[in-house]
Write a protein that holds these residues in place. Structure first.
Motif, mmCIF file in Angstrom:
data_model
loop_
_atom_site.group_PDB
_atom_site.id
_atom_site.type_symbol
_atom_site.label_atom_id
_atom_site.label_comp_id
_atom_site.label_asym_id
_atom_site.label_seq_id
_atom_site.Cartn_x
_atom_site.Cartn_y
_atom_site.Cartn_z
ATOM 1 N N VAL A 5 0.857 -1.189 0.000
ATOM 2 C CA VAL A 5 0.000 0.000 0.000
ATOM 3 C C VAL A 5 0.892 1.238 0.000
ATOM 4 O O VAL A 5 1.792 1.343 0.839
ATOM 5 C CB VAL A 5 -0.904 0.024 1.262
ATOM 6 N N PRO A 6 0.660 2.188 -0.919
ATOM 7 C CA PRO A 6 1.440 3.427 -0.869
ATOM 8 C C PRO A 6 0.953 4.310 0.280
ATOM 9 O O PRO A 6 -0.248 4.458 0.501
ATOM 10 C CB PRO A 6 1.153 4.080 -2.225
ATOM 11 N N ILE A 7 1.892 4.864 1.036
ATOM 12 C CA ILE A 7 1.564 5.727 2.162
ATOM 13 C C ILE A 7 2.509 6.924 2.156
ATOM 14 O O ILE A 7 3.436 6.977 1.346
ATOM 15 C CB ILE A 7 1.659 4.981 3.509
ATOM 16 N N VAL A 8 2.287 7.859 3.035
ATOM 17 C CA VAL A 8 3.171 9.003 3.203
ATOM 18 C C VAL A 8 3.719 8.959 4.624
ATOM 19 O O VAL A 8 2.971 8.833 5.589
ATOM 20 C CB VAL A 8 2.424 10.332 2.951
ATOM 21 N N CYS A 9 5.027 9.062 4.746
ATOM 22 C CA CYS A 9 5.682 9.057 6.051
ATOM 23 C C CYS A 9 5.448 10.400 6.737
ATOM 24 O O CYS A 9 5.599 11.454 6.114
ATOM 25 C CB CYS A 9 7.177 8.813 5.880
ATOM 26 N N CYS A 10 5.088 10.376 8.002
ATOM 27 C CA CYS A 10 4.902 11.603 8.785
ATOM 28 C C CYS A 10 5.974 11.736 9.861
ATOM 29 O O CYS A 10 5.778 12.414 10.859
ATOM 30 C CB CYS A 10 3.500 11.619 9.411
ATOM 31 N N GLY A 11 7.120 11.110 9.658
ATOM 32 C CA GLY A 11 8.201 11.170 10.626
ATOM 33 C C GLY A 11 8.898 12.514 10.668
ATOM 34 O O GLY A 11 9.608 12.815 11.615
ATOM 35 N N CYS A 12 8.727 13.331 9.633
ATOM 36 C CA CYS A 12 9.270 14.692 9.606
ATOM 37 C C CYS A 12 8.456 15.506 8.604
ATOM 38 O O CYS A 12 7.482 15.014 8.041
ATOM 39 C CB CYS A 12 10.763 14.695 9.252
ATOM 40 N N THR A 13 8.885 16.714 8.350
ATOM 41 C CA THR A 13 8.115 17.569 7.445
ATOM 42 C C THR A 13 8.310 17.215 5.976
ATOM 43 O O THR A 13 7.574 17.718 5.131
ATOM 44 C CB THR A 13 8.492 19.048 7.650
ATOM 45 N N GLN A 14 9.246 16.354 5.633
ATOM 46 C CA GLN A 14 9.476 16.010 4.221
ATOM 47 C C GLN A 14 8.338 15.166 3.650
ATOM 48 O O GLN A 14 8.050 15.227 2.477
ATOM 49 C CB GLN A 14 10.802 15.274 4.051
ATOM 50 N N GLN A 15 7.722 14.338 4.469
ATOM 51 C CA GLN A 15 6.597 13.487 4.092
ATOM 52 C C GLN A 15 6.877 12.678 2.820
ATOM 53 O O GLN A 15 6.182 12.788 1.818
ATOM 54 C CB GLN A 15 5.317 14.306 3.982
ATOM 55 N N CYS A 16 7.908 11.864 2.886
ATOM 56 C CA CYS A 16 8.315 11.029 1.760
ATOM 57 C C CYS A 16 7.266 9.949 1.468
ATOM 58 O O CYS A 16 6.529 9.512 2.354
ATOM 59 C CB CYS A 16 9.648 10.349 2.069
ATOM 60 N N HIS B 27 6.553 8.076 -6.085
ATOM 61 C CA HIS B 27 6.256 9.331 -5.382
ATOM 62 C C HIS B 27 6.926 10.491 -6.125
ATOM 63 O O HIS B 27 8.111 10.418 -6.437
ATOM 64 C CB HIS B 27 6.744 9.265 -3.937
ATOM 65 N N PRO B 28 6.190 11.571 -6.400
ATOM 66 C CA PRO B 28 6.727 12.645 -7.236
ATOM 67 C C PRO B 28 7.853 13.454 -6.606
ATOM 68 O O PRO B 28 8.595 14.127 -7.317
ATOM 69 C CB PRO B 28 5.514 13.540 -7.485
ATOM 70 N N VAL B 29 8.011 13.406 -5.294
ATOM 71 C CA VAL B 29 9.055 14.199 -4.640
ATOM 72 C C VAL B 29 10.211 13.327 -4.153
ATOM 73 O O VAL B 29 11.360 13.540 -4.525
ATOM 74 C CB VAL B 29 8.473 15.029 -3.469
ATOM 75 N N SER B 30 9.917 12.331 -3.327
ATOM 76 C CA SER B 30 11.007 11.532 -2.752
ATOM 77 C C SER B 30 11.528 10.469 -3.714
ATOM 78 O O SER B 30 12.652 9.997 -3.546
ATOM 79 C CB SER B 30 10.563 10.891 -1.441
ATOM 80 N N ALA B 31 10.735 10.084 -4.698
ATOM 81 C CA ALA B 31 11.170 9.193 -5.785
ATOM 82 C C ALA B 31 11.912 7.937 -5.312
ATOM 83 O O ALA B 31 12.899 7.517 -5.893
ATOM 84 C CB ALA B 31 12.033 9.962 -6.779
ATOM 85 N N GLY B 32 11.446 7.357 -4.226
ATOM 86 C CA GLY B 32 12.030 6.106 -3.740
ATOM 87 C C GLY B 32 12.966 6.257 -2.561
ATOM 88 O O GLY B 32 13.343 5.271 -1.944
ATOM 89 N N TYR B 33 13.357 7.494 -2.240
ATOM 90 C CA TYR B 33 14.234 7.702 -1.094
ATOM 91 C C TYR B 33 13.458 7.487 0.199
ATOM 92 O O TYR B 33 12.295 7.870 0.307
ATOM 93 C CB TYR B 33 14.815 9.120 -1.082
ATOM 94 N N VAL B 34 14.090 6.876 1.174
ATOM 95 C CA VAL B 34 13.540 6.789 2.523
ATOM 96 C C VAL B 34 14.718 6.791 3.498
ATOM 97 O O VAL B 34 15.707 6.093 3.300
ATOM 98 C CB VAL B 34 12.627 5.552 2.716
ATOM 99 N N CYS B 35 14.617 7.629 4.522
ATOM 100 C CA CYS B 35 15.693 7.717 5.514
ATOM 101 C C CYS B 35 15.598 6.536 6.487
ATOM 102 O O CYS B 35 14.593 5.825 6.517
ATOM 103 C CB CYS B 35 15.609 9.044 6.269
#
Length: 157
Positions: free
Chosen positions: A14-25, A45-53
């Motif tokens: 399921v695609p989701i948005v991370c809320c761990g910081c303001t970047q919302q990857c 994802h149009p902004v993070s494009a696969g990146y996740v910290c």
């Protein structure tokens, strides 16, 4: 439109948005039996494009840690003793309301202040809104200290 990809009868992504910081990857959550078992970067994802910290990648450790608190706790020993017991949400909220009312009755609404760090998703502005309704202008946090200058710097460059 939800882009859910079934993988097996009890496993899906399921695609989701991370809320761990303001970047919302953008993340892709792998779910088994209604529990997230893995988080990966969403290449669509149009902004993070696969990146996740690392914090986003390991967020399930916070959610499913065996020592995670699942109910409010009330201190039963002296401050600093580390002695707490579970209580209901109604008990916790009533206690907080009673304490806030005592501060306000004695010193006025402006005696209440709110200080915050880096925002986490949906909490943006909720503390300031609470203070506005409560009658106190006393809010300060990272957006007033460093976030505004960071945003201005990014805009100018």
């Amino acid at each position: 439109m939800t882009r859910t990809t079934p993988t097996t009868d009890d496993r899906r992504t399921v695609p989701i948005v991370c809320c761990g910081c303001t970047q919302q990857c953008g993340l892709v959550a792998t779910v088994e039996r209604n529990q997230v078992v893995a988080l990966d970067g969403d290449r669509a994802h149009p902004v993070s494009a696969g990146y996740v910290c690392p914090k986003g990648k390991d967020a399930t450790e916070f959610d499913y840690h065996p020592d995670r608190l699942l109910s409010p706790q009330r201190r039963v020993g002296p401050r600093g003793s580390g002695r707490f017991e579970p209580c209901t949400w109604d008990e916790a909220l009533d206690d907080i309301a009673t304490r806030l009312r005592a501060i306000t009755d004695r010193h006025g609404a402006r005696a209440l202040a709110y200080s915050y760090g880096t925002f986490r998703g949906g909490d943006w502005g909720i503390g300031e809104r609470f203070l506005n309704r409560y009658g106190s202008p006393n809010a300060c946090g990272q957006d007033k200290v460093c976030y505004a200058s960071l945003t201005l710097g990014e805009t100018l460059t």
